[in-house]
Design an enzyme around this catalytic site. Structure first.
Site, PDB file in Angstrom:
ATOM      1  N   ARG A 175       0.961  -1.237   0.212  1.00 54.26           N
ATOM      2  CA  ARG A 175      -0.115   0.021  -0.056  1.00 54.26           C
ATOM      3  C   ARG A 175       0.871   1.182  -0.012  1.00 54.26           C
ATOM      4  NH1 ARG A 175      -3.083  -3.207   3.288  1.00 54.26           N
ATOM      5  NH2 ARG A 175      -5.084  -4.192   1.976  1.00 54.26           N
TER       6      ARG A 175
ATOM      7  N   LYS B  38       3.552  11.773 -11.299  1.00 59.22           N
ATOM      8  CA  LYS B  38       2.695  10.923 -12.038  1.00 59.22           C
ATOM      9  C   LYS B  38       3.739   9.643 -12.142  1.00 59.22           C
ATOM     10  CE  LYS B  38       0.327  13.618 -15.520  1.00 59.22           C
ATOM     11  NZ  LYS B  38       0.075  13.860 -16.691  1.00 59.22           N
TER      12      LYS B  38
ATOM     13  N   GLU C  12      11.025  18.364 -24.349  1.00 61.43           N
ATOM     14  CA  GLU C  12      10.256  18.780 -23.423  1.00 61.43           C
ATOM     15  C   GLU C  12      10.483  20.209 -22.736  1.00 61.43           C
ATOM     16  OE1 GLU C  12       7.607  17.080 -22.434  1.00 61.43           O
ATOM     17  OE2 GLU C  12       8.036  15.039 -23.042  1.00 61.43           O
TER      18      GLU C  12
ATOM     19  N   LYS D 273       8.187  23.581 -14.950  1.00 62.22           N
ATOM     20  CA  LYS D 273       7.430  22.265 -14.788  1.00 62.22           C
ATOM     21  C   LYS D 273       6.738  22.276 -13.192  1.00 62.22           C
ATOM     22  CE  LYS D 273       6.139  17.753 -15.039  1.00 62.22           C
ATOM     23  NZ  LYS D 273       5.919  16.318 -15.283  1.00 62.22           N
TER      24      LYS D 273
ATOM     25  N   GLU E  28      -3.798  17.479 -12.165  1.00 61.92           N
ATOM     26  CA  GLU E  28      -4.370  17.857 -13.588  1.00 61.92           C
ATOM     27  C   GLU E  28      -5.703  17.935 -13.856  1.00 61.92           C
ATOM     28  OE1 GLU E  28      -1.843  15.822 -16.392  1.00 61.92           O
ATOM     29  OE2 GLU E  28      -3.417  15.642 -17.747  1.00 61.92           O
TER      30      GLU E  28
ATOM     31  N   ARG F  21      -2.409  22.074 -15.136  1.00 61.12           N
ATOM     32  CA  ARG F  21      -1.229  21.215 -15.644  1.00 61.12           C
ATOM     33  C   ARG F  21      -1.400  20.504 -16.912  1.00 61.12           C
ATOM     34  NH1 ARG F  21       1.118  16.577 -11.656  1.00 61.12           N
ATOM     35  NH2 ARG F  21       2.424  15.445 -13.210  1.00 61.12           N
TER      36      ARG F  21
ATOM     37  N   ASN G 110       0.584  19.011 -21.538  1.00 64.08           N
ATOM     38  CA  ASN G 110       0.113  18.033 -22.735  1.00 64.08           C
ATOM     39  C   ASN G 110       0.458  18.376 -23.969  1.00 64.08           C
ATOM     40  OD1 ASN G 110      -0.352  16.107 -20.691  1.00 64.08           O
ATOM     41  ND2 ASN G 110      -2.651  16.499 -20.638  1.00 64.08           N
TER      42      ASN G 110
ATOM     43  N   HIS H 101       1.398  16.166 -27.104  1.00 61.85           N
ATOM     44  CA  HIS H 101       1.226  14.825 -26.479  1.00 61.85           C
ATOM     45  C   HIS H 101      -0.083  14.074 -26.908  1.00 61.85           C
ATOM     46  CE1 HIS H 101       4.632  16.229 -24.100  1.00 61.85           C
ATOM     47  NE2 HIS H 101       4.721  15.222 -23.413  1.00 61.85           N
TER      48      HIS H 101
ATOM     49  N   HIS I 240       1.640  11.156 -28.497  1.00 61.82           N
ATOM     50  CA  HIS I 240       1.759   9.817 -27.749  1.00 61.82           C
ATOM     51  C   HIS I 240       1.086   8.942 -28.894  1.00 61.82           C
ATOM     52  CE1 HIS I 240       1.576  10.604 -23.176  1.00 61.82           C
ATOM     53  NE2 HIS I 240       2.708  10.398 -23.694  1.00 61.82           N
TER      54      HIS I 240
ATOM     55  N   HIS J 255      10.659   9.430 -26.808  1.00 63.16           N
ATOM     56  CA  HIS J 255       9.425   9.935 -26.560  1.00 63.16           C
ATOM     57  C   HIS J 255       9.636  11.570 -27.111  1.00 63.16           C
ATOM     58  CE1 HIS J 255       6.403  11.311 -23.844  1.00 63.16           C
ATOM     59  NE2 HIS J 255       7.001  12.284 -23.382  1.00 63.16           N
TER      60      HIS J 255
HETATM   61  N1  LIG Z   1       5.656  10.813 -15.168  1.00 58.31           N
HETATM   62  C1  LIG Z   1       5.875  11.672 -16.003  1.00 58.31           C
HETATM   63  O1  LIG Z   1       5.374  12.673 -15.782  1.00 58.31           O
HETATM   64  C2  LIG Z   1       6.698  11.768 -17.380  1.00 58.31           C
HETATM   65  C3  LIG Z   1       6.868  12.664 -18.054  1.00 58.31           C
HETATM   66  C4  LIG Z   1       7.627  12.612 -19.425  1.00 58.31           C
HETATM   67  C5  LIG Z   1       7.788  11.336 -19.708  1.00 58.31           C
HETATM   68  N2  LIG Z   1       7.452  10.190 -18.738  1.00 58.31           N
HETATM   69  C6  LIG Z   1       7.947   9.047 -19.328  1.00 58.31           C
HETATM   70  O2  LIG Z   1       9.276   8.783 -19.265  1.00 58.31           O
HETATM   71  C7  LIG Z   1       9.561   7.888 -20.371  1.00 58.31           C
HETATM   72  C8  LIG Z   1      10.747   8.001 -21.288  1.00 58.31           C
HETATM   73  O3  LIG Z   1      11.900   8.487 -20.495  1.00 58.31           O
HETATM   74  P1  LIG Z   1      13.250   8.519 -20.942  1.00 58.31           P
HETATM   75  O4  LIG Z   1      13.422   9.242 -22.168  1.00 58.31           O
HETATM   76  O5  LIG Z   1      14.088   9.076 -19.791  1.00 58.31           O
HETATM   77  O6  LIG Z   1      13.481   7.179 -21.467  1.00 58.31           O
HETATM   78  P2  LIG Z   1      14.470   5.646 -20.674  1.00 58.31           P
HETATM   79  O7  LIG Z   1      14.216   5.697 -19.234  1.00 58.31           O
HETATM   80  O8  LIG Z   1      14.124   4.691 -21.545  1.00 58.31           O
HETATM   81  O9  LIG Z   1      16.012   6.134 -20.990  1.00 58.31           O
HETATM   82  C9  LIG Z   1      16.582   6.162 -22.287  1.00 58.31           C
HETATM   83  C10 LIG Z   1      17.595   5.533 -22.238  1.00 58.31           C
HETATM   84  O10 LIG Z   1      18.924   5.979 -21.628  1.00 58.31           O
HETATM   85  C11 LIG Z   1      19.416   5.143 -20.745  1.00 58.31           C
HETATM   86  N3  LIG Z   1      20.134   5.911 -19.711  1.00 58.31           N
HETATM   87  C12 LIG Z   1      19.552   6.574 -18.670  1.00 58.31           C
HETATM   88  N4  LIG Z   1      20.356   7.413 -17.921  1.00 58.31           N
HETATM   89  C13 LIG Z   1      21.671   7.075 -18.708  1.00 58.31           C
HETATM   90  C14 LIG Z   1      22.751   7.705 -18.644  1.00 58.31           C
HETATM   91  N5  LIG Z   1      23.139   8.873 -17.775  1.00 58.31           N
HETATM   92  N6  LIG Z   1      23.864   7.474 -19.476  1.00 58.31           N
HETATM   93  C15 LIG Z   1      23.568   6.699 -20.443  1.00 58.31           C
HETATM   94  N7  LIG Z   1      22.351   6.051 -20.558  1.00 58.31           N
HETATM   95  C16 LIG Z   1      21.530   6.230 -19.897  1.00 58.31           C
HETATM   96  C17 LIG Z   1      18.402   4.158 -20.518  1.00 58.31           C
HETATM   97  O11 LIG Z   1      19.052   3.104 -20.018  1.00 58.31           O
HETATM   98  C18 LIG Z   1      17.613   4.022 -21.739  1.00 58.31           C
HETATM   99  O12 LIG Z   1      18.308   3.176 -22.540  1.00 58.31           O
HETATM  100  C19 LIG Z   1       8.300   7.321 -21.236  1.00 58.31           C
HETATM  101  O13 LIG Z   1       7.913   6.124 -20.841  1.00 58.31           O
HETATM  102  C20 LIG Z   1       7.472   8.619 -20.503  1.00 58.31           C
HETATM  103  O14 LIG Z   1       6.118   8.023 -20.840  1.00 58.31           O
HETATM  104  C21 LIG Z   1       6.889  10.261 -17.879  1.00 58.31           C
HETATM  105 ZN   LIG Z   2       6.592  14.106 -22.516  1.00 56.67          ZN
END
Ligand SMILES: NC(=O)c1ccc[n+]([C@@H]2O[C@H](COP(=O)([O-])OP(=O)(O)OC[C@H]3O[C@@H](n4cnc5c(N)ncnc54)[C@H](O)[C@@H]3O)[C@@H](O)[C@H]2O)c1
Ligand SMILES: [Zn+2]
Length: 357
Positions: free
Chosen positions: A114, A136, A178, A214, A224, A228, A232, A235, A239, A255
């Site tokens: 939980r 999120k 972003e 942000k 949201e 907020r 989007n 997006h 998406h 992304h």
């Molecule tokens: N929660 C939210 O508000 C929110 C907002 C935006 C995006 N997201 C989510 O985030 C995700 C995308 O995140 P991302 O772009 O960070 O992708 P990711 O976590 O897949 O990382 C991208 C790649 O970089 C590698 N990596 C990470 N740090 C590294 C470093 N310092 N050196 C070398 N390699 C490294 C990872 O292993 C991966 O292969 C999506 O799932 C998206 O939906 C969430």
């Molecule tokens: Zn995004």
């Protein structure tokens, strides 16, 4: 530039080892766990481990890198590891990685027994300026992104510029998308400053400013209900393009790359529907195309993309809702877009002329 206060937790900048040690000590945790992926275990964990005071009461959980890991199967894997390691309710999960790790780790922690405490140490630019701030958490089901999740705030976030040194250039540009969005939706001066900066070597200050934008938005509207939603922008369509690309492309879009395509389509919709001037639309499109190039979209994919948009969790009462711009630095939420309008924006995107440099 040391700490920003978010909804109910601090965001620490630089010298994060000291802040993390202090946090762990104050929390009096029974155990802590560091969630990593195959890349962050190699590039980022040593930096963290070297700075830790407590070296004996933690375990590492490592998962595969990539969006495919943001699934219920991997979440079950994390829950089982926590059970096997004897994690009690006074345990802490440290999410060390990109948005996949922070979203998945946040979700796993917010539901394990939980809810146990978790913190984020975002290691990609995208997770620093976006995913780690705002609470999120989530996982994907099939091609539906973030369809299951919670709003649960981390107990702290730690931002370290050094991690970006090992990040592949394409991932840096994913996060940059972003940052550009943050300027477009709230701050014309920031957009101007950013697009004229050395984008190969983004300064810690520009990153801080992006996080501050942000942060301000999520503090004003944590769950949201209104404001907020401006985050989007790009997006709804982005998406859909991202989901499509993940399923169909050998080398899928990041992304940020998908969001750039979405922002171009939605800049077009903004011009049609929410008062964005033609000049501003052209400036946005030229800047984004110049930086990212164009993703080839075939007209045959439009019905499928439209179908994905229909299942978007942001929709209400069967309407597809977009956040659009009224100017550079100003946005408007809750613009209902018809299927025809959305498809028209995809057509516009597909028709854009772009000559590769
Ligand atoms: N929660 C939210 O508000 C929110 C907002 C935006 C995006 N997201 C989510 O985030 C995700 C995308 O995140 P991302 O772009 O960070 O992708 P990711 O976590 O897949 O990382 C991208 C790649 O970089 C590698 N990596 C990470 N740090 C590294 C470093 N310092 N050196 C070398 N390699 C490294 C990872 O292993 C991966 O292969 C999506 O799932 C998206 O939906 C969430
Ligand atoms: Zn995004």
């Amino acid at each position: 530039m040391n700490t920003l206060q978010s909804i109910n937790y601090p965001i620490h900048f630089n010298n994060i080892a000291a802040a993390l040690n202090q946090f762990i000590k104050q929390g009096n945790y029974s155990r802590f766990f560091i969630l990593t992926d195959e890349h962050t275990v190699k590039h980022c964990l040593p930096i963290i481990r070297d700075g830790l005071d407590q070296t004996d009461n933690f375990d590492i959980i490592e998962i595969n890198a990539g969006e495919e890991s943001k699934s219920i199967d991997f979440c079950v894997g994390i829950w089982k590891m926590l059970i096997d390691f004897g994690a009690d309710r006074n345990s802490l999960l440290i999410n060390l990685g990109g948005g996949v790790i922070t979203d998945l780790g946040g979700f796993a922690a917010s539901t394990y027994k939980r809810g146990i405490d978790f913190v984020h140490i975002p290691t990609t630019l995208l997770s620093q300026v976006d995913a780690s701030v705002g609470g999120k958490t989530g996982i994907d089901i099939d091609n539906l992104k973030n369809i299951i999740g919670t709003f649960t705030q981390p107990k702290a976030v730690f931002i370290e510029h050094r991690f970006l040194q090992t990040l592949p250039a394409r991932q840096v540009r994913s996060g940059l998308a972003e940052m550009l969005k943050h300027g477009l939706i709230t701050d014309a001066a920031y957009w101007e400053k950013l697009k004229n900066s050395d984008l190969e070597n983004l300064s810690a200050e520009l990153i801080y400013d992006s996080i501050a934008i942000k942060n301000k938005v999520v503090i004003a509207d944590p769950t949201e209900r209104g404001l907020r939603k401006i985050l989007n922008f790009g997006h709804t369509i982005g998406h859909a393009i991202e989901s499509y690309s993940l399923e169909h492309d050998e080398n899928p879009l990041t992304h940020g790359e998908a969001v750039v395509a979405g922002m171009i389509c939605e800049a077009y919709l903004s011009h049609q529907k929410s008062g964005l001037s033609l000049t501003a639309m052209e400036e946005i499109i030229n800047t984004l195309l110049g930086l990212y190039g164009k993703y080839e979209l075939d007209e045959a994919t439009f019905p499928m993309l439209n179908d994905i948009m229909r299942k978007d969790k942001k929709n209400q009462g069967g309407n597809i809702n977009c956040s659009l711009l009224s100017n550079i630095g100003e946005s408007k939420i809750d613009n209902i877009c018809t299927d025809e309008e959305l498809v028209e924006s995809l057509k516009f995107y597909a028709s854009l002329e772009y000559a590769k440099a």
